[in-house]
Design a protein around this motif. Structure first.
Motif, PDB file in Angstrom:
ATOM      1  N   ASP A  21       0.835  -1.202   0.000  1.00 33.33           N
ATOM      2  CA  ASP A  21       0.000   0.000   0.000  1.00 33.33           C
ATOM      3  C   ASP A  21       0.869   1.251   0.000  1.00 33.33           C
ATOM      4  O   ASP A  21       0.596   2.214  -0.707  1.00 33.33           O
ATOM      5  N   ARG A  22       1.900   1.223   0.814  1.00 37.04           N
ATOM      6  CA  ARG A  22       2.792   2.380   0.907  1.00 37.04           C
ATOM      7  C   ARG A  22       3.539   2.594  -0.404  1.00 37.04           C
ATOM      8  O   ARG A  22       3.704   3.732  -0.845  1.00 37.04           O
ATOM      9  N   GLU A  23       3.994   1.509  -1.015  1.00 40.85           N
ATOM     10  CA  GLU A  23       4.703   1.630  -2.295  1.00 40.85           C
ATOM     11  C   GLU A  23       3.815   2.288  -3.341  1.00 40.85           C
ATOM     12  O   GLU A  23       4.231   3.213  -4.039  1.00 40.85           O
ATOM     13  N   ARG A  24       2.605   1.774  -3.459  1.00 41.02           N
ATOM     14  CA  ARG A  24       1.676   2.306  -4.462  1.00 41.02           C
ATOM     15  C   ARG A  24       1.302   3.752  -4.144  1.00 41.02           C
ATOM     16  O   ARG A  24       1.273   4.608  -5.029  1.00 41.02           O
ATOM     17  N   GLN A  25       1.039   4.015  -2.880  1.00 46.13           N
ATOM     18  CA  GLN A  25       0.662   5.363  -2.460  1.00 46.13           C
ATOM     19  C   GLN A  25       1.789   6.355  -2.750  1.00 46.13           C
ATOM     20  O   GLN A  25       1.559   7.410  -3.335  1.00 46.13           O
ATOM     21  N   ASN A  26       3.007   6.024  -2.331  1.00 47.39           N
ATOM     22  CA  ASN A  26       4.144   6.908  -2.592  1.00 47.39           C
ATOM     23  C   ASN A  26       4.304   7.157  -4.087  1.00 47.39           C
ATOM     24  O   ASN A  26       4.469   8.299  -4.525  1.00 47.39           O
ATOM     25  N   ALA A  27       4.271   6.096  -4.861  1.00 47.19           N
ATOM     26  CA  ALA A  27       4.487   6.214  -6.304  1.00 47.19           C
ATOM     27  C   ALA A  27       3.410   7.072  -6.964  1.00 47.19           C
ATOM     28  O   ALA A  27       3.720   7.993  -7.729  1.00 47.19           O
ATOM     29  N   GLU A  28       2.171   6.774  -6.679  1.00 50.23           N
ATOM     30  CA  GLU A  28       1.078   7.456  -7.376  1.00 50.23           C
ATOM     31  C   GLU A  28       0.896   8.906  -6.935  1.00 50.23           C
ATOM     32  O   GLU A  28       0.725   9.794  -7.768  1.00 50.23           O
ATOM     33  N   ILE A  29       0.927   9.153  -5.651  1.00 51.44           N
ATOM     34  CA  ILE A  29       0.734  10.533  -5.183  1.00 51.44           C
ATOM     35  C   ILE A  29       1.894  11.412  -5.629  1.00 51.44           C
ATOM     36  O   ILE A  29       1.687  12.524  -6.123  1.00 51.44           O
ATOM     37  N   LEU A  30       3.105  10.915  -5.490  1.00 54.68           N
ATOM     38  CA  LEU A  30       4.253  11.745  -5.861  1.00 54.68           C
ATOM     39  C   LEU A  30       4.378  11.900  -7.377  1.00 54.68           C
ATOM     40  O   LEU A  30       4.806  12.950  -7.857  1.00 54.68           O
ATOM     41  N   LYS A  31       3.971  10.890  -8.137  1.00 53.58           N
ATOM     42  CA  LYS A  31       3.961  11.028  -9.606  1.00 53.58           C
ATOM     43  C   LYS A  31       2.957  12.103 -10.017  1.00 53.58           C
ATOM     44  O   LYS A  31       3.264  12.977 -10.831  1.00 53.58           O
ATOM     45  N   LYS A  32       1.782  12.055  -9.439  1.00 51.28           N
ATOM     46  CA  LYS A  32       0.759  13.038  -9.787  1.00 51.28           C
ATOM     47  C   LYS A  32       1.142  14.432  -9.279  1.00 51.28           C
ATOM     48  O   LYS A  32       0.856  15.431  -9.941  1.00 51.28           O
ATOM     49  N   THR A  33       1.804  14.500  -8.148  1.00 53.52           N
ATOM     50  CA  THR A  33       2.290  15.792  -7.651  1.00 53.52           C
ATOM     51  C   THR A  33       3.296  16.379  -8.632  1.00 53.52           C
ATOM     52  O   THR A  33       3.235  17.565  -8.969  1.00 53.52           O
ATOM     53  N   LYS A  34       4.197  15.543  -9.117  1.00 54.15           N
ATOM     54  CA  LYS A  34       5.181  15.997 -10.111  1.00 54.15           C
ATOM     55  C   LYS A  34       4.479  16.496 -11.369  1.00 54.15           C
ATOM     56  O   LYS A  34       4.810  17.557 -11.901  1.00 54.15           O
ATOM     57  N   GLU A  35       3.498  15.742 -11.834  1.00 53.12           N
ATOM     58  CA  GLU A  35       2.770  16.143 -13.040  1.00 53.12           C
ATOM     59  C   GLU A  35       2.086  17.493 -12.839  1.00 53.12           C
ATOM     60  O   GLU A  35       2.124  18.354 -13.729  1.00 53.12           O
ATOM     61  N   LEU A  36       1.490  17.689 -11.682  1.00 57.02           N
ATOM     62  CA  LEU A  36       0.835  18.968 -11.395  1.00 57.02           C
ATOM     63  C   LEU A  36       1.849  20.104 -11.327  1.00 57.02           C
ATOM     64  O   LEU A  36       1.622  21.181 -11.886  1.00 57.02           O
ATOM     65  N   LEU A  37       2.960  19.874 -10.648  1.00 57.99           N
ATOM     66  CA  LEU A  37       3.990  20.908 -10.527  1.00 57.99           C
ATOM     67  C   LEU A  37       4.597  21.260 -11.885  1.00 57.99           C
ATOM     68  O   LEU A  37       5.024  22.395 -12.103  1.00 57.99           O
ATOM     69  N   CYS A  38       4.621  20.293 -12.785  1.00 53.24           N
ATOM     70  CA  CYS A  38       5.202  20.506 -14.118  1.00 53.24           C
ATOM     71  C   CYS A  38       4.164  20.948 -15.146  1.00 53.24           C
ATOM     72  O   CYS A  38       4.504  21.176 -16.308  1.00 53.24           O
ATOM     73  N   GLY A  39       2.907  21.051 -14.741  1.00 53.33           N
ATOM     74  CA  GLY A  39       1.857  21.443 -15.677  1.00 53.33           C
ATOM     75  C   GLY A  39       1.549  20.375 -16.707  1.00 53.33           C
ATOM     76  O   GLY A  39       1.095  20.681 -17.813  1.00 53.33           O
ATOM     77  N   GLU A  40       1.783  19.129 -16.358  1.00 54.80           N
ATOM     78  CA  GLU A  40       1.543  18.008 -17.269  1.00 54.80           C
ATOM     79  C   GLU A  40       0.147  17.439 -17.046  1.00 54.80           C
ATOM     80  O   GLU A  40      -0.440  17.617 -15.975  1.00 54.80           O
TER      81      GLU A  40
END
Length: 132
Positions: A46-65
């Motif tokens: 759960d932690r692996e998936r949560q870390n990966a998905e939330i931080l990936k989406k955070t990166k996408e938002l910060l990059c305007g992707e």
């Protein structure tokens, strides 16, 4: 219990990841550790998936992707990512002047750090309990 069998029970030590942006990663990690409940899932997967998905989406938002919102899980992770990205922009204004490549590297380093702190370097044995 013999010394050999006791040693087998001891979790193998995992080294913390090192990243060129460690000081900034420390700041972002500290924010998550103090403000985000999603880091406390009880199982490692759960932690692996949560870390990966939330931080990936955070990166996408910060990059305007574009952010994938096609599943209910995606939308759930997206909500946390929106909050995190907004808070990072507000509390760490230096992130607003970073290039997309720098943000990508920063967020990968942050994910690696979170994985270490919450999974691979954690002493919480419940994370790997197959009956939990």
């Amino acid at each position: 219990m013999s010394t050999a069998s006791a040693a087998a029970v001891v979790k193998q030590k995992v080294e913390a990841p090192v990243h060129p942006m460690d000081a900034r990663i420390d700041e972002l990690t500290d924010y998550i550790m103090k403000n985000c409940l999603w880091q406390f899932h009880s199982r490692s997967w759960d932690r692996e998936r949560q870390n990966a998905e939330i931080l990936k989406k955070t990166k996408e938002l910060l990059c305007g992707e574009p952010v994938d919102l096609s599943t209910s899980h995606d939308r759930c992770y997206w909500v946390d990512a929106v909050c995190l990205a907004d808070d990072y922009r507000e509390h760490y204004p230096w992130i607003n002047s970073m290039s997309k490549e720098e943000i990508g590297s920063l967020m990968q380093g942050l994910k690696d750090r979170m994985d270490y702190l919450t999974i691979t370097g954690s002493l919480n044995e419940e994370l790997s309990d197959k009956h939990y």
